[in-house]
Structures are given as structure tokens and as C-alpha cells.
Design an enzyme around this catalytic site. Sequence first.
Site, PDB file in Angstrom:
ATOM      1  N   SER A 138       0.826  -1.151  -0.253  1.00 16.72           N
ATOM      2  CA  SER A 138      -0.100   0.083  -0.089  1.00 16.72           C
ATOM      3  C   SER A 138       0.905   1.200  -0.004  1.00 16.72           C
ATOM      4  CB  SER A 138      -1.114  -0.017   1.165  1.00 16.72           C
ATOM      5  OG  SER A 138      -1.952   0.820   0.920  1.00 16.72           O
ATOM      6  N   ASP A 267      -9.768  -3.196  -6.032  1.00 16.00           N
ATOM      7  CA  ASP A 267      -9.250  -2.785  -4.848  1.00 16.00           C
ATOM      8  C   ASP A 267     -10.208  -1.783  -4.515  1.00 16.00           C
ATOM      9  OD1 ASP A 267      -7.691  -1.172  -2.987  1.00 16.00           O
ATOM     10  OD2 ASP A 267      -5.918  -1.904  -3.694  1.00 16.00           O
ATOM     11  N   HIS A 295      -7.635  -4.988  -1.169  1.00 14.29           N
ATOM     12  CA  HIS A 295      -6.507  -4.212  -0.713  1.00 14.29           C
ATOM     13  C   HIS A 295      -5.642  -5.117   0.127  1.00 14.29           C
ATOM     14  CE1 HIS A 295      -4.138  -0.575  -0.656  1.00 14.29           C
ATOM     15  NE2 HIS A 295      -4.190  -0.619   0.759  1.00 14.29           N
TER      16      HIS A 295
END
Length: 338
Positions: A138, A267, A295
Site C-alpha cells: 500500500s 481494490d 486491498h
Amino acid sequence: MKFQPSFGLKNRHIQTVYASLFRKLPKLDITTETFTLSDGDFIEAYWYKITNHTNTTPIVILFHGLAGSFESPYIQGAMQALDKAGFSSVLMHFRGCSGRDNLKARSYHSGDTGDALEFINTVKKRYPQAKLFGIGYSLGANMLLKLLGETKENAPFDAAVAISAPMLLDVCANKMKQGFSKFYQNILLKDLRLALDKKYDKHDMQKLLGLKREDIKKLQDFWLFDAAYTAKINSFASAQDYYTKSSSKQYLKKIKIPTLIIHAKDDPFMTQEVIPKQKDVSNTIILEILEHGGHVGFISGSLFKPKYWLDKRVVTFFNAQLALSFSQDQNVQFPFAH
């Protein structure tokens, strides 16, 4: 090893939150290092070395996501999988993320590659004979890709993996204000606002930011938070300036080392606009754009017998890079293939 979730795990929100809620991991025997940065601040690194670690043992440096830490299940899961495969690993916490408040008024941000580069180069000096790999998740993945693009052929890693990177930060900030994505924004911003509030105990944040302590609660989305704090404390002109300069998508053509980008089309943190196409990347990048995965999810198996595909994929990729390196050392040349 293509990722394929079972019917019960296809939902992007289940993929995103399942591990945080249900993944059980054994306690890892971690060694903690306090690493002093050149500006006098510090970060904490958590080492998980294999039992018979030597000067040539390959090392993987991990970078967590926004408000993440060693407590994040994806970090501990990856470190455990790497250990079983013969890799030592170390998580570099971003400033203030290990549970200890950092010393400066500023914290970390999506484009801050300086701290990481200092730490990586120190590890390289300690273990000059070891292969060095990087994984970013991320926010950590965005930072890692930007770092690789900035350093080009001088990149400090032999290979890297970027997972669920928010490569267009303004697009992602907009997405997080919509629909169910606001649920994730609220969770992340709660942690960020608490961390900012604590800064007022040690620093004159009202003078630095022009923001009263009681107004922190008004920072209800990423645009507001990053305009009030992240951009201002890091000398960006605005939140948009911060997002534009820190987004990693613009750096992908400059990356010169083998890099695997793993991304899911579903996502919930971002839109299709974020996902790079082959024309957007250099020839050393492998794009694995998957239909499902959420995600930082990518969980296969079933609800009651989950399999963490992501950990296996990362290990497979790094093992392939080690094998390729060994072959080249033996003067056997193999072209790098997509």
C-alpha cells in the site's frame, strides 16, 4: 501460480479485511533495532533472521502501509513465509509507527523515500555479500516504487515487489470519500488524527500548522488531513502538490531492477485509473493485474481454510531472482521475461 479466490472469498471487502479479523499467526522471535536517522530522529526496525543466518543470507526489507506496523497480519505472515524459504527479513517502521512517538513534528508520508534509503544503505553496508530485496504494501509500495524510480540503475535492491500501491494519490484520496470506501478512510484517519493530536503535547503544532488542537477532529477526509498536516509540515504547497509529487506512477518507466507489481482491479482504495498498463512501465517490471484480491488481500482457499497466496507469490518471485542471479554468476544468460 495464478491467484483464484473461491466463491466465498471473491468479495473485495472480504479480501481486504479477512486477514485483519481472522488470521492467526504464531509469535515471532523478533529483534528490535532503534535506527538513528541523519536528522536526529529515529525509526524502529524489527528483524526476523533465519536460525543459521550468515553474511550471505538473502535479506528482505518490508515497508508497511498507512498506519500499519509489525502488528499488521500481512507483515507477520510475509516474514514467516520468508523465514521458511531461507530469507531473513526486517520491517522498517515509518516514523512513529512502531508504538514509540518519533521526535520530530513531522511524521512520514507516501513519497518520503529518504528514511528508507538511509536504512537500506546501512543494511547493504552491514551485509555487502547478501542479496537484498524489498517489499512494499500500500503506502509502503508507493514509496518503494518512487524510490526505485528515483535511484534508477543505482537502486539499492536486487529485486522488489509492490503490492496494492496507490500510484495516483489524488485519485485514491477521492475514491476514499465515496461509498463503502469511506469506512476504510474513517479507520485510517482515526489513527492519523490521534497521532497528530499527540504531537501537540511535545511541539507547538498550532504555530507550525496554524491549526488549533480542537480542530483536528474536523479533518474528516484525506484531502483535509493532508492539506492541514502532511503537506504543510513537509513543505508542500498544498495537498495536491503533495499528491502530484509523491505519486509513483510517473516513476515506473525509470525503474531498472526486476520489480513485480501486484494489484487487484477490485481494490476498494482506488479506481481503474490507478492501474498501470504495459506502456506505462519499464521492461524490468512484471505487472500482475488480477480481477480479485481487494486491498492487500489475495486470499485463496475457503473462508474456513484460507490460503495466503500473496506470501507464496512473493517467495516464488524472490527465489526466481536468486536462481537467475546464480545462473548469471555461472555465465549462463537468461533474458528477463514478462
